[in-house]
Design an enzyme around this catalytic site. Structure first.
Site, PDB file in Angstrom:
ATOM      1  N   LYS A  77       0.837  -1.199   0.000  1.00 48.51           N
ATOM      2  CA  LYS A  77       0.000   0.000   0.000  1.00 48.51           C
ATOM      3  C   LYS A  77       0.878   1.258   0.000  1.00 48.51           C
ATOM      4  O   LYS A  77       2.097   1.169   0.213  1.00 48.51           O
ATOM      5  CB  LYS A  77      -0.922  -0.048   1.231  1.00 48.51           C
ATOM      6  CG  LYS A  77      -1.908  -1.234   1.201  1.00 48.51           C
ATOM      7  CD  LYS A  77      -2.766  -1.278   2.464  1.00 48.51           C
ATOM      8  CE  LYS A  77      -3.783  -2.415   2.409  1.00 48.51           C
ATOM      9  NZ  LYS A  77      -4.621  -2.456   3.629  1.00 48.51           N
TER      10      LYS A  77
ATOM     11  N   TYR B  87     -12.469  -3.327  -3.003  1.00 49.41           N
ATOM     12  CA  TYR B  87     -13.003  -3.407  -1.638  1.00 49.41           C
ATOM     13  C   TYR B  87     -14.532  -3.385  -1.653  1.00 49.41           C
ATOM     14  O   TYR B  87     -15.158  -2.747  -0.805  1.00 49.41           O
ATOM     15  CB  TYR B  87     -12.461  -2.260  -0.782  1.00 49.41           C
ATOM     16  CG  TYR B  87     -11.039  -2.438  -0.297  1.00 49.41           C
ATOM     17  CD1 TYR B  87     -10.617  -3.621   0.322  1.00 49.41           C
ATOM     18  CD2 TYR B  87     -10.103  -1.413  -0.403  1.00 49.41           C
ATOM     19  CE1 TYR B  87      -9.315  -3.781   0.792  1.00 49.41           C
ATOM     20  CE2 TYR B  87      -8.798  -1.563   0.063  1.00 49.41           C
ATOM     21  CZ  TYR B  87      -8.411  -2.744   0.664  1.00 49.41           C
ATOM     22  OH  TYR B  87      -7.129  -2.896   1.133  1.00 49.41           O
TER      23      TYR B  87
ATOM     24  N   PHE C 291     -15.489   3.512   7.802  1.00 47.21           N
ATOM     25  CA  PHE C 291     -14.103   3.900   7.507  1.00 47.21           C
ATOM     26  C   PHE C 291     -13.787   3.887   6.012  1.00 47.21           C
ATOM     27  O   PHE C 291     -12.666   4.196   5.613  1.00 47.21           O
ATOM     28  CB  PHE C 291     -13.112   2.993   8.250  1.00 47.21           C
ATOM     29  CG  PHE C 291     -13.215   1.527   7.911  1.00 47.21           C
ATOM     30  CD1 PHE C 291     -12.614   1.009   6.772  1.00 47.21           C
ATOM     31  CD2 PHE C 291     -13.928   0.653   8.742  1.00 47.21           C
ATOM     32  CE1 PHE C 291     -12.710  -0.341   6.446  1.00 47.21           C
ATOM     33  CE2 PHE C 291     -14.035  -0.710   8.424  1.00 47.21           C
ATOM     34  CZ  PHE C 291     -13.420  -1.197   7.271  1.00 47.21           C
TER      35      PHE C 291
ATOM     36  N   ARG D 103      -1.537 -14.624   3.603  1.00 49.21           N
ATOM     37  CA  ARG D 103      -2.163 -13.899   4.720  1.00 49.21           C
ATOM     38  C   ARG D 103      -1.392 -14.134   6.022  1.00 49.21           C
ATOM     39  O   ARG D 103      -1.307 -13.248   6.864  1.00 49.21           O
ATOM     40  CB  ARG D 103      -3.611 -14.356   4.905  1.00 49.21           C
ATOM     41  CG  ARG D 103      -4.502 -14.106   3.694  1.00 49.21           C
ATOM     42  CD  ARG D 103      -5.158 -12.777   3.707  1.00 49.21           C
ATOM     43  NE  ARG D 103      -6.158 -12.620   4.762  1.00 49.21           N
ATOM     44  CZ  ARG D 103      -6.933 -11.544   4.886  1.00 49.21           C
ATOM     45  NH1 ARG D 103      -6.820 -10.541   4.022  1.00 49.21           N
ATOM     46  NH2 ARG D 103      -7.812 -11.451   5.853  1.00 49.21           N
TER      47      ARG D 103
ATOM     48  N   ASN E  28      -1.698  -0.183   7.452  1.00 45.09           N
ATOM     49  CA  ASN E  28      -1.166  -1.538   7.688  1.00 45.09           C
ATOM     50  C   ASN E  28      -0.338  -2.090   6.516  1.00 45.09           C
ATOM     51  O   ASN E  28      -0.124  -3.288   6.411  1.00 45.09           O
ATOM     52  CB  ASN E  28      -2.284  -2.489   8.131  1.00 45.09           C
ATOM     53  CG  ASN E  28      -3.387  -2.640   7.094  1.00 45.09           C
ATOM     54  OD1 ASN E  28      -3.355  -2.020   6.045  1.00 45.09           O
ATOM     55  ND2 ASN E  28      -4.357  -3.493   7.390  1.00 45.09           N
TER      56      ASN E  28
ATOM     57  N   HIS F  25      -1.648  -5.480   1.449  1.00 41.27           N
ATOM     58  CA  HIS F  25      -2.917  -6.157   1.201  1.00 41.27           C
ATOM     59  C   HIS F  25      -2.642  -7.562   0.705  1.00 41.27           C
ATOM     60  O   HIS F  25      -1.690  -7.786  -0.042  1.00 41.27           O
ATOM     61  CB  HIS F  25      -3.739  -5.436   0.122  1.00 41.27           C
ATOM     62  CG  HIS F  25      -4.811  -6.315  -0.464  1.00 41.27           C
ATOM     63  ND1 HIS F  25      -6.026  -6.490   0.148  1.00 41.27           N
ATOM     64  CD2 HIS F  25      -4.808  -7.116  -1.554  1.00 41.27           C
ATOM     65  CE1 HIS F  25      -6.732  -7.358  -0.569  1.00 41.27           C
ATOM     66  NE2 HIS F  25      -6.021  -7.754  -1.607  1.00 41.27           N
TER      67      HIS F  25
ATOM     68  N   GLU G 240      -9.264 -10.315  -7.918  1.00 38.86           N
ATOM     69  CA  GLU G 240      -8.340  -9.188  -7.725  1.00 38.86           C
ATOM     70  C   GLU G 240      -7.239  -9.189  -8.781  1.00 38.86           C
ATOM     71  O   GLU G 240      -6.863  -8.134  -9.297  1.00 38.86           O
ATOM     72  CB  GLU G 240      -7.749  -9.244  -6.309  1.00 38.86           C
ATOM     73  CG  GLU G 240      -8.789  -8.931  -5.240  1.00 38.86           C
ATOM     74  CD  GLU G 240      -8.325  -9.224  -3.812  1.00 38.86           C
ATOM     75  OE1 GLU G 240      -7.144  -9.584  -3.616  1.00 38.86           O
ATOM     76  OE2 GLU G 240      -9.158  -9.081  -2.897  1.00 38.86           O
TER      77      GLU G 240
HETATM   78  P1  GTP Z   1      -6.571  -6.202   3.171  1.00 40.24           P
HETATM   79  O1  GTP Z   1      -5.528  -7.231   2.948  1.00 40.24           O
HETATM   80  O2  GTP Z   1      -6.083  -4.796   2.955  1.00 40.24           O
HETATM   81  O3  GTP Z   1      -7.839  -6.493   2.395  1.00 40.24           O
HETATM   82  O4  GTP Z   1      -6.914  -6.267   4.713  1.00 40.24           O
HETATM   83  P2  GTP Z   1      -7.744  -7.389   5.474  1.00 40.24           P
HETATM   84  O5  GTP Z   1      -8.305  -8.390   4.511  1.00 40.24           O
HETATM   85  O6  GTP Z   1      -6.872  -7.905   6.547  1.00 40.24           O
HETATM   86  O7  GTP Z   1      -8.923  -6.534   6.108  1.00 40.24           O
HETATM   87  P3  GTP Z   1     -10.284  -6.033   5.404  1.00 40.24           P
HETATM   88  O8  GTP Z   1     -10.383  -6.559   4.015  1.00 40.24           O
HETATM   89  O9  GTP Z   1     -11.378  -6.310   6.352  1.00 40.24           O
HETATM   90  O10 GTP Z   1     -10.054  -4.465   5.368  1.00 40.24           O
HETATM   91  C1  GTP Z   1      -9.382  -3.861   4.292  1.00 40.24           C
HETATM   92  C2  GTP Z   1      -8.538  -2.718   4.791  1.00 40.24           C
HETATM   93  O11 GTP Z   1      -9.369  -1.698   5.298  1.00 40.24           O
HETATM   94  C3  GTP Z   1      -7.615  -3.068   5.957  1.00 40.24           C
HETATM   95  O12 GTP Z   1      -6.402  -3.646   5.573  1.00 40.24           O
HETATM   96  C4  GTP Z   1      -7.388  -1.707   6.567  1.00 40.24           C
HETATM   97  O13 GTP Z   1      -6.395  -0.961   5.855  1.00 40.24           O
HETATM   98  C5  GTP Z   1      -8.732  -1.030   6.364  1.00 40.24           C
HETATM   99  N1  GTP Z   1      -9.558  -1.188   7.560  1.00 40.24           N
HETATM  100  C6  GTP Z   1     -10.204  -2.295   7.990  1.00 40.24           C
HETATM  101  N2  GTP Z   1     -10.871  -2.067   9.128  1.00 40.24           N
HETATM  102  C7  GTP Z   1     -10.619  -0.760   9.428  1.00 40.24           C
HETATM  103  C8  GTP Z   1     -11.022   0.097  10.495  1.00 40.24           C
HETATM  104  O14 GTP Z   1     -11.726  -0.296  11.410  1.00 40.24           O
HETATM  105  N3  GTP Z   1     -10.558   1.392  10.443  1.00 40.24           N
HETATM  106  C9  GTP Z   1      -9.762   1.853   9.436  1.00 40.24           C
HETATM  107  N4  GTP Z   1      -9.342   3.134   9.454  1.00 40.24           N
HETATM  108  N5  GTP Z   1      -9.364   1.062   8.426  1.00 40.24           N
HETATM  109  C10 GTP Z   1      -9.788  -0.204   8.422  1.00 40.24           C
HETATM  110 MG    MG Z   2      -9.345  -7.844   2.807  1.00 34.23          MG
END
Ligand code: GTP
Ligand code: MG
Length: 149
Positions: A9, A49, A57, A85, A112, A115, A126
């Protein structure tokens, strides 16, 4: 063979973590089959997403993901989606174990740095979203005999 979509990212790119993240996937034994530095737009991110567009958020997530270049990569290998992951760590870096990318390099869920696809089905979606077919390369690494029995 299984493929997964891994992206560094904008924060990971700006913090100079591209080499470190590529090294981890390479050292694990995965094969790089696609890589490019790119800027994401809103249309692409709303598809990427799609399951999160109604989250509170989401606007912040959009501006985060559009704040700079993203390194888009595709890796191939045994159990690549699930193990990818594992290499990333938990979504919230404060819940990620040391030794994972997020556990070692991040402190906040909204920054973080990486992805990773969460299922084989989503990985396929994707990869098709971020890459053209001709941008993915197939080849046999000479070291495969030392990685797979
Ligand atoms: P990705 O690998 O980026 O898809 O992350 P993930 O699969 O571990 O989590 P998810 O798909 O649920 O969320 C996608 C992204 O949204 C996360 O990696 C974070 O960057 C962001 N995100 C998720 N939850 C939150 C939250 O509660 N607050 C904020 N600010 N960002 C969030
Ligand atoms: Mg995700």
């Amino acid at each position: 063979n299984e493929r997964t979509f891994i992206a560094v990212k904008p924060d990971g790119v700006q913090r100079g973590l591209i080499p470190e993240i590529l090294t981890r996937f390479q050292n694990k034994g995965y094969k790089l089959v696609g890589i490019k530095l790119t800027l994401a737009n809103e249309t692409l991110l709303k598809q990427h997403y799609a399951d999160l567009t109604s989250k509170p958020f989401f606007p912040k997530l959009l501006s985060y993901m559009m704040s700079g270049p993203i390194l888009a990569t595709v890796w191939e290998g045994k159990d690549a989606v699930k193990q990818g992951r594992v290499l990333l760590g938990a979504t919230n870096p404060n819940a990620s174990a040391p030794g994972t990318i997020r556990g070692d390099y991040a402190v906040e869920v909204g920054r973080n740095i990486v992805h990773g696809s969460d299922s084989v089905e989503n990985a396929e979606k994707e990869i098709a979203l971020w890459f053209k077919k001709e941008e993915l390369v197939d080849y046999k690494p000479t070291m495969y005999g030392w990685i797979y029995e």
